[in-house]
Structures are given as structure tokens and as C-alpha cells.
Design a protein around this motif. Structure first.
Motif, PDB file in Angstrom:
ATOM      1  N   GLU A  13       0.848  -1.193   0.000  1.00  0.00           N
ATOM      2  CA  GLU A  13       0.000   0.000   0.000  1.00  0.00           C
ATOM      3  C   GLU A  13       0.878   1.235   0.000  1.00  0.00           C
ATOM      4  N   GLY A  14       0.517   2.207  -0.820  1.00  0.00           N
ATOM      5  CA  GLY A  14       1.280   3.440  -0.907  1.00  0.00           C
ATOM      6  C   GLY A  14       2.291   3.460  -2.047  1.00  0.00           C
ATOM      7  N   ASP A  15       2.578   2.307  -2.665  1.00  0.00           N
ATOM      8  CA  ASP A  15       3.481   2.274  -3.817  1.00  0.00           C
ATOM      9  C   ASP A  15       2.846   2.999  -4.993  1.00  0.00           C
ATOM     10  N   ARG A  16       3.675   3.628  -5.805  1.00  0.00           N
ATOM     11  CA  ARG A  16       3.178   4.261  -7.025  1.00  0.00           C
ATOM     12  C   ARG A  16       3.163   3.228  -8.148  1.00  0.00           C
ATOM     13  N   ILE A  17       2.186   3.386  -9.068  1.00  0.00           N
ATOM     14  CA  ILE A  17       2.063   2.461 -10.193  1.00  0.00           C
ATOM     15  C   ILE A  17       1.669   3.261 -11.435  1.00  0.00           C
ATOM     16  N   LEU A  18       2.317   2.987 -12.561  1.00  0.00           N
ATOM     17  CA  LEU A  18       2.047   3.686 -13.815  1.00  0.00           C
ATOM     18  C   LEU A  18       0.999   2.907 -14.597  1.00  0.00           C
ATOM     19  N   ILE A  19      -0.113   3.564 -14.918  1.00  0.00           N
ATOM     20  CA  ILE A  19      -1.220   2.937 -15.645  1.00  0.00           C
ATOM     21  C   ILE A  19      -1.297   3.546 -17.039  1.00  0.00           C
ATOM     22  N   ASN A  20      -1.278   2.690 -18.065  1.00  0.00           N
ATOM     23  CA  ASN A  20      -1.451   3.141 -19.446  1.00  0.00           C
ATOM     24  C   ASN A  20      -2.930   3.127 -19.777  1.00  0.00           C
ATOM     25  N   LYS A  21      -3.486   4.296 -20.100  1.00  0.00           N
ATOM     26  CA  LYS A  21      -4.888   4.418 -20.472  1.00  0.00           C
ATOM     27  C   LYS A  21      -4.953   4.933 -21.901  1.00  0.00           C
ATOM     28  N   GLY A  22      -4.868   4.040 -22.859  1.00  0.00           N
ATOM     29  CA  GLY A  22      -4.886   4.467 -24.259  1.00  0.00           C
ATOM     30  C   GLY A  22      -3.605   5.213 -24.591  1.00  0.00           C
ATOM     31  N   ILE A  23      -3.730   6.470 -24.972  1.00  0.00           N
ATOM     32  CA  ILE A  23      -2.540   7.249 -25.318  1.00  0.00           C
ATOM     33  C   ILE A  23      -1.961   7.983 -24.120  1.00  0.00           C
ATOM     34  N   SER A  24      -2.712   8.029 -23.010  1.00  0.00           N
ATOM     35  CA  SER A  24      -2.207   8.749 -21.838  1.00  0.00           C
ATOM     36  C   SER A  24      -1.669   7.772 -20.794  1.00  0.00           C
ATOM     37  N   LYS A  25      -0.760   8.269 -19.986  1.00  0.00           N
ATOM     38  CA  LYS A  25      -0.197   7.493 -18.888  1.00  0.00           C
ATOM     39  C   LYS A  25      -0.462   8.263 -17.606  1.00  0.00           C
ATOM     40  N   LYS A  26      -0.906   7.556 -16.578  1.00  0.00           N
ATOM     41  CA  LYS A  26      -1.214   8.207 -15.306  1.00  0.00           C
ATOM     42  C   LYS A  26      -0.580   7.426 -14.166  1.00  0.00           C
ATOM     43  N   LEU A  55      -9.300   1.548  -9.835  1.00  0.00           N
ATOM     44  CA  LEU A  55      -9.200   0.426 -10.770  1.00  0.00           C
ATOM     45  C   LEU A  55      -8.653  -0.805 -10.064  1.00  0.00           C
ATOM     46  N   LYS A  56      -9.005  -1.975 -10.598  1.00  0.00           N
ATOM     47  CA  LYS A  56      -8.357  -3.206 -10.169  1.00  0.00           C
ATOM     48  C   LYS A  56      -7.411  -3.604 -11.297  1.00  0.00           C
ATOM     49  N   VAL A  57      -6.167  -3.898 -10.951  1.00  0.00           N
ATOM     50  CA  VAL A  57      -5.185  -4.292 -11.972  1.00  0.00           C
ATOM     51  C   VAL A  57      -4.547  -5.617 -11.575  1.00  0.00           C
ATOM     52  N   TRP A  58      -4.052  -6.343 -12.572  1.00  0.00           N
ATOM     53  CA  TRP A  58      -3.377  -7.616 -12.345  1.00  0.00           C
ATOM     54  C   TRP A  58      -1.958  -7.352 -11.844  1.00  0.00           C
ATOM     55  N   LYS A  59      -1.591  -8.001 -10.746  1.00  0.00           N
ATOM     56  CA  LYS A  59      -0.239  -7.867 -10.192  1.00  0.00           C
ATOM     57  C   LYS A  59       0.810  -8.345 -11.191  1.00  0.00           C
ATOM     58  N   SER A  60       0.502  -9.422 -11.901  1.00  0.00           N
ATOM     59  CA  SER A  60       1.484 -10.040 -12.791  1.00  0.00           C
ATOM     60  C   SER A  60       1.806  -9.193 -14.020  1.00  0.00           C
ATOM     61  N   ASP A  61       1.025  -8.156 -14.296  1.00  0.00           N
ATOM     62  CA  ASP A  61       1.273  -7.295 -15.454  1.00  0.00           C
ATOM     63  C   ASP A  61       2.293  -6.200 -15.169  1.00  0.00           C
ATOM     64  N   ALA A  63       5.990  -4.756 -13.074  1.00  0.00           N
ATOM     65  CA  ALA A  63       7.299  -5.069 -12.488  1.00  0.00           C
ATOM     66  C   ALA A  63       7.848  -3.809 -11.829  1.00  0.00           C
ATOM     67  N   TRP A  64       8.613  -3.986 -10.759  1.00  0.00           N
ATOM     68  CA  TRP A  64       9.190  -2.862 -10.025  1.00  0.00           C
ATOM     69  C   TRP A  64      10.335  -2.264 -10.830  1.00  0.00           C
ATOM     70  N   ASN A  65      10.330  -0.943 -10.981  1.00  0.00           N
ATOM     71  CA  ASN A  65      11.403  -0.230 -11.659  1.00  0.00           C
ATOM     72  C   ASN A  65      12.181   0.545 -10.597  1.00  0.00           C
ATOM     73  N   GLU A  66      13.398   0.126 -10.332  1.00  0.00           N
ATOM     74  CA  GLU A  66      14.219   0.727  -9.278  1.00  0.00           C
ATOM     75  C   GLU A  66      14.573   2.176  -9.598  1.00  0.00           C
ATOM     76  N   LYS A  67      14.818   2.474 -10.857  1.00  0.00           N
ATOM     77  CA  LYS A  67      15.202   3.832 -11.249  1.00  0.00           C
ATOM     78  C   LYS A  67      14.085   4.834 -10.964  1.00  0.00           C
ATOM     79  N   ASN A  68      12.853   4.497 -11.337  1.00  0.00           N
ATOM     80  CA  ASN A  68      11.720   5.401 -11.164  1.00  0.00           C
ATOM     81  C   ASN A  68      10.999   5.211  -9.827  1.00  0.00           C
ATOM     82  N   LYS A  74       4.903  -4.415 -17.602  1.00  0.00           N
ATOM     83  CA  LYS A  74       5.915  -5.239 -18.271  1.00  0.00           C
ATOM     84  C   LYS A  74       5.737  -5.080 -19.767  1.00  0.00           C
ATOM     85  N   ARG A  75       6.795  -5.174 -20.488  1.00  0.00           N
ATOM     86  CA  ARG A  75       6.708  -5.023 -21.948  1.00  0.00           C
ATOM     87  C   ARG A  75       6.690  -6.358 -22.608  1.00  0.00           C
TER      88      ARG A  75
END
Length: 75
Positions: A13-26, A55-61, A63-68, A74-75
Motif C-alpha cells: 500500500e502506498g506504492d506508485r504504479i504507472l497505468i497506461n490508459k490508451g494514449i495517456s499514462k497516469k 481500478l483493479k489491476v493484475w499484479k502479474s502485469d 514489475a518494479w522499476n528501481e530507477k523510477n 511489463k513489456r
């Protein structure tokens, strides 16, 4: 001496997560890691509130990015 950071394997809880919504990223915040009837999903929201609209998102989709310092798709 700088301490070595460990690789993150679980969302918290409290971790940031990048969500791709079409052409925008939030950037959302992980609000709940325990979702009823699912061990594979997490609940994310803009405010991080456990019971707000989000939103509910799949954990398996993701991955942790140490830099950001956030979960990224995941790609």
C-alpha cells in the motif's frame, strides 16, 4: 557507504504504479493489496484511498522499476 536496495517482489500500500490508459499514462497509488475473491489483483486509485473510485489491476502485469521507484507495465 551506500546500502544496496533489495529487489521488490510484492506490491505494498502506498506504492506508485504507472497505468497506461490508451494514449495517456497516469500515476496511481496502490490502495489495497487484498482484494476480495482475488489473489492476483490489487486496487489502485489516484488518491490512495482504500474505498474511493479506482481500478483493479493484475499484479502479474507489472514489475518494479528501481530507477523510477514505481511499478511499471511489463513489456
Amino acid at each position: 557507504m551506500q546500502r544496496k536496495r533489495e529487489a521488490r517482489t510484492t506490491m505494498r500500500e502506498g506504492d506508485r504504479i504507472l497505468i497506461n490508459k490508451g494514449i495517456s499514462k497516469k500515476v496511481f497509488i496502490v490502495a489495497r493489496v487484498e482484494v476480495p475473491h482475488s489473489n492476483e489483483k490489487v486496487f489502485v486509485s489516484k488518491s490512495g484511498g482504500k474505498y474511493t473510485i479506482g481500478l483493479k489491476v493484475w499484479k502479474s502485469d507489472y514489475a518494479w522499476n528501481e530507477k523510477n521507484q514505481m511499478w511499471m507495465p511489463k513489456r
